[in-house]
Design a protein around this motif. Sequence first.
Motif, PDB file in Angstrom:
ATOM      1  N   SER A 216      -2.836  -4.671  -2.260  1.00 42.03           N
ATOM      2  CA  SER A 216      -2.817  -4.472  -0.806  1.00 42.03           C
ATOM      3  C   SER A 216      -4.237  -4.467  -0.256  1.00 42.03           C
ATOM      4  CB  SER A 216      -2.101  -3.166  -0.464  1.00 42.03           C
ATOM      5  OG  SER A 216      -2.891  -2.035  -0.788  1.00 42.03           O
TER       6      SER A 216
ATOM      7  N   GLY B  44       0.796  -1.222   0.000  1.00 41.04           N
ATOM      8  CA  GLY B  44       0.000   0.000   0.000  1.00 41.04           C
ATOM      9  C   GLY B  44       0.825   1.266   0.000  1.00 41.04           C
ATOM     10  N   ARG B  45       2.068   1.167   0.423  1.00 37.46           N
ATOM     11  CA  ARG B  45       3.007   2.299   0.390  1.00 37.46           C
ATOM     12  C   ARG B  45       2.438   3.579   1.028  1.00 37.46           C
ATOM     13  NH1 ARG B  45       4.745   1.975  -5.886  1.00 37.46           N
ATOM     14  NH2 ARG B  45       2.462   1.994  -6.037  1.00 37.46           N
TER      15      ARG B  45
ATOM     16  N   TYR C  62      -5.392   2.170   1.268  1.00 38.16           N
ATOM     17  CA  TYR C  62      -5.934   0.925   0.729  1.00 38.16           C
ATOM     18  C   TYR C  62      -5.932  -0.225   1.740  1.00 38.16           C
ATOM     19  CZ  TYR C  62      -6.270   2.734  -4.041  1.00 38.16           C
ATOM     20  OH  TYR C  62      -6.631   3.447  -5.158  1.00 38.16           O
TER      21      TYR C  62
ATOM     22  N   GLU D 275      -1.466  -1.105  -5.073  1.00 37.29           N
ATOM     23  CA  GLU D 275      -2.425  -0.578  -4.093  1.00 37.29           C
ATOM     24  C   GLU D 275      -3.650  -1.483  -3.978  1.00 37.29           C
ATOM     25  OE1 GLU D 275       0.255   2.614  -5.235  1.00 37.29           O
ATOM     26  OE2 GLU D 275      -0.970   1.224  -6.415  1.00 37.29           O
TER      27      GLU D 275
ATOM     28  N   SER E 131      -0.640   4.345   1.655  1.00 39.02           N
ATOM     29  CA  SER E 131      -1.984   4.732   1.221  1.00 39.02           C
ATOM     30  C   SER E 131      -3.035   4.214   2.201  1.00 39.02           C
ATOM     31  CB  SER E 131      -2.265   4.170  -0.174  1.00 39.02           C
ATOM     32  OG  SER E 131      -2.385   2.753  -0.121  1.00 39.02           O
TER      33      SER E 131
END
Length: 219
Positions: free
Chosen positions: A195, A59-60, A64, A192, A62
């Motif tokens: 994830s 998801g880095r 999500y 995303e 985010s």
Amino acid sequence: MLDAFLWGLLATSSLVLGGLIISWFSLSKKALGIIMAFGAGTLISAVAYELIYEAVKLGRGSFYPGIGFFTGAFTFYFSDLLIEKLGAKDRMTIGASHSTKIVIPMILAIILDGIPESIVIGLGIFEEGTVSIAMLVAVFISNLPESVAASTGMKSGGWGLKKIILLWICLAFIFALSTLAGYSLFTNTSKEWLSFIQAFAGGVYIFKLNWTFAKRVFC
């Protein structure tokens, strides 16, 4: 692709094994409780260290993973309530008689449990190139007590052994196909959304374990 199908079939083969156990042995509630507790612990560990951890990395930063987790939890909650209203409230209670009229809601409940975890196994093979042993063991072990409990109820409701085993075989193949779907259908999916999918499955698992425990203790 064949490997993904076979790994999914192996993970859900414990459904068939649970039906066979009921035909061979008579397990006490204490013994089944130990198996269920071990399976729950394994599944919680797999969710924490495999699904959610990987979902957060994908998801880095985010939203999500968080949205996926709560979406999975609420999906399980409302689906479980619907299945209970259809007549399968005691589907996982040891010794509960499963008459013919609750076969459909019972199967829907099992599918609700099995498809997300099967997809995640396939998704893990797609991402890592190999199956996650932790998820494989967790799914295998967690399916076993569910199958034993449901098979006990079906047996007390007058189901024959062949009918019970045939049901589990059919469901095992459905879940194996779900594993194949998890492996093959997300090749162009962004990180995303991957994830989101993993966190969704994690939400289903965690809420399933906690909701089932709460109902058994307080209801």
